[in-house]
Scaffold this motif. Structure first.
Motif, short mmCIF file in Angstrom:
data_model
loop_
_atom_site.label_atom_id
_atom_site.label_comp_id
_atom_site.label_asym_id
_atom_site.label_seq_id
_atom_site.Cartn_x
_atom_site.Cartn_y
_atom_site.Cartn_z
N ALA A 1 90.54 -11.17 5.07
CA ALA A 1 90.18 -10.30 6.19
C ALA A 1 91.21 -10.39 7.30
N TYR A 2 91.62 -11.60 7.67
CA TYR A 2 92.57 -11.76 8.76
C TYR A 2 93.97 -11.29 8.36
N THR A 3 94.35 -11.49 7.11
CA THR A 3 95.67 -11.03 6.66
C THR A 3 95.75 -9.51 6.74
N LEU A 4 94.71 -8.83 6.27
CA LEU A 4 94.70 -7.38 6.33
C LEU A 4 94.74 -6.87 7.77
N MET A 5 93.98 -7.54 8.64
CA MET A 5 93.88 -7.06 10.02
C MET A 5 95.14 -7.36 10.83
N THR A 6 95.71 -8.58 10.68
CA THR A 6 96.82 -8.99 11.54
C THR A 6 98.19 -8.80 10.92
N GLU A 7 98.26 -8.65 9.61
CA GLU A 7 99.56 -8.49 8.95
C GLU A 7 99.85 -7.03 8.62
N ARG B 1 100.87 -3.56 11.46
CA ARG B 1 102.17 -2.92 11.20
C ARG B 1 102.03 -1.41 11.12
N MET B 2 100.98 -0.94 10.46
CA MET B 2 100.75 0.50 10.41
C MET B 2 100.42 1.06 11.80
N ALA B 3 99.70 0.28 12.59
CA ALA B 3 99.43 0.70 13.96
C ALA B 3 100.72 0.81 14.75
N ALA B 4 101.66 -0.11 14.51
CA ALA B 4 102.95 -0.06 15.20
C ALA B 4 103.71 1.22 14.85
N LEU C 1 100.74 10.83 10.54
CA LEU C 1 99.53 11.00 9.75
C LEU C 1 99.40 9.89 8.71
N GLY C 2 100.51 9.61 8.00
CA GLY C 2 100.46 8.59 6.96
C GLY C 2 100.11 7.21 7.50
N SER C 3 100.73 6.82 8.59
CA SER C 3 100.46 5.50 9.15
C SER C 3 99.02 5.41 9.67
N GLY C 4 98.52 6.51 10.25
CA GLY C 4 97.14 6.52 10.72
C GLY C 4 96.15 6.37 9.58
N LEU C 5 96.40 7.06 8.46
CA LEU C 5 95.51 6.96 7.31
C LEU C 5 95.55 5.57 6.69
N VAL C 6 96.75 5.00 6.57
CA VAL C 6 96.86 3.66 5.99
C VAL C 6 96.21 2.62 6.91
N PHE C 7 96.38 2.78 8.22
CA PHE C 7 95.73 1.87 9.16
C PHE C 7 94.21 1.90 8.98
N THR C 8 93.66 3.12 8.91
CA THR C 8 92.21 3.25 8.75
C THR C 8 91.74 2.63 7.45
N ALA D 1 77.60 -6.91 13.54
CA ALA D 1 77.83 -5.85 14.52
C ALA D 1 79.23 -5.27 14.36
N ALA D 2 80.21 -6.14 14.12
CA ALA D 2 81.59 -5.66 13.93
C ALA D 2 81.68 -4.75 12.71
N LEU D 3 81.05 -5.15 11.61
CA LEU D 3 81.09 -4.35 10.40
C LEU D 3 80.40 -3.00 10.59
N ALA D 4 79.40 -2.95 11.45
CA ALA D 4 78.73 -1.68 11.72
C ALA D 4 79.59 -0.76 12.57
N LEU D 5 80.46 -1.33 13.40
CA LEU D 5 81.28 -0.52 14.30
C LEU D 5 82.53 0.05 13.62
N VAL D 6 83.08 -0.67 12.65
CA VAL D 6 84.36 -0.27 12.05
C VAL D 6 84.33 1.14 11.47
N PRO D 7 83.33 1.54 10.67
CA PRO D 7 83.35 2.91 10.13
C PRO D 7 83.38 3.99 11.21
N PHE D 8 82.63 3.79 12.28
CA PHE D 8 82.61 4.79 13.36
C PHE D 8 83.94 4.81 14.10
N ALA D 9 84.55 3.65 14.27
CA ALA D 9 85.88 3.61 14.89
C ALA D 9 86.88 4.38 14.03
N GLY D 10 86.79 4.22 12.71
CA GLY D 10 87.67 4.96 11.82
C GLY D 10 87.47 6.46 11.89
N ILE D 11 86.21 6.89 11.99
CA ILE D 11 85.91 8.32 12.10
C ILE D 11 86.52 8.91 13.37
#
Length: 224
Positions: free
Chosen positions: A141-147, A151-154, A98-105, A62-72
């Motif tokens: 997966a956790y390193t990409l999400m939490t590390e 940071r890009m979200a910040a 813009l750059g940080s938003g794209l890298v976060f996505t 379910a999480a994997l199905a939601l991520v693409p739509f969240a990115g859109i």
């Protein structure tokens, strides 16, 4: 009715931006929670044993199905804001935003792909994944999400807060909340479980503020 300054007129964001922010916040928060539930942390083969649980696998799917739509919705959110900032935007801050938003996505998409690799790794039905493949995919997966993504979200949150403060379109309490959110994402998210949820929480607050501000902007002339 008091005439608005150029910055305020430029950032009369339509309902689309607010709705996109709210939709992104809800979808991303749900995806992050489901990843935490479906792909638990902790080293050792004992953790992999629990992955044969169908509830965990369904949560991760379910999480994997939601991520693409969240990115859109997140990209739509960025585009709507930048369009209506217009000429009042600071080119440097707008580029960082813009750059940080794209890298976060992109980072969240790669994290989702890593989690998906754990989900579909080749192993007999009912048998837990090999510890090596389990630990590699889960840690990636956790390193990409939490590390990295946090940071890009910040950077995104701090850039948006500075833009909002300079143009005078965000209240002081919201810009203060943005800076606090950026600090948590920058320094605490990698060590504090669930801290990554402060980003969708901030996005939800910002989206609701934009919706309310847009409604006031539409009803203001009639009341003047």
């Amino acid at each position: 009715m008091r005439e608005q300054g150029p910055g305020q007129r430029a950032l009369l964001t339509p309902r689309a931006a607010g709705l996109a922010g709210v939709a992104f916040a809800l979808l991303m928060a749900a995806a992050m929670v489901l990843v935490r539930l479906g792909l638990p942390e902790g080293a050792g083969a004992g953790t992999a044993q629990g992955f044969t649980d169908s509830a965990r696998r369904d949560a991760l799917r379910a999480a994997l199905a939601l991520v693409p739509f969240a990115g859109i919705f997140f990209l739509w959110f960025i585009g709507a804001i930048r369009t209506h900032v217009g000429e009042a935007e600071d080119k440097f801050l707008a580029t960082v935003l813009l750059g940080s938003g794209l890298v976060f996505t992109a980072t969240m998409f790669v994290a989702a792909a890593a989690a998906d690799a754990v989900l579909v790794v080749s192993h007999p039905a009912g048998v837990p994944p090999l510890p090596a493949s389990w630990d590699f995919g889960r840690h990636l997966a956790y390193t990409l999400m939490t590390e990295y993504a946090t940071r890009m979200a910040a950077v995104f949150v701090s850039s948006m807060s500075v833009i909002g403060r300079r143009l005078g379109v965000l209240p002081r309490r919201l810009t203060t909340l943005g800076f606090l959110t950026a600090l948590v994402l920058l320094f605490a998210a990698s060590n504090l479980r669930w801290a990554e949820l402060v980003f969708p929480a901030w996005s939800l607050v910002l989206g609701i503020h934009i919706l309310l501000a847009s409604r006031r902007a539409r009803t203001g002339p009639d009341e003047a």
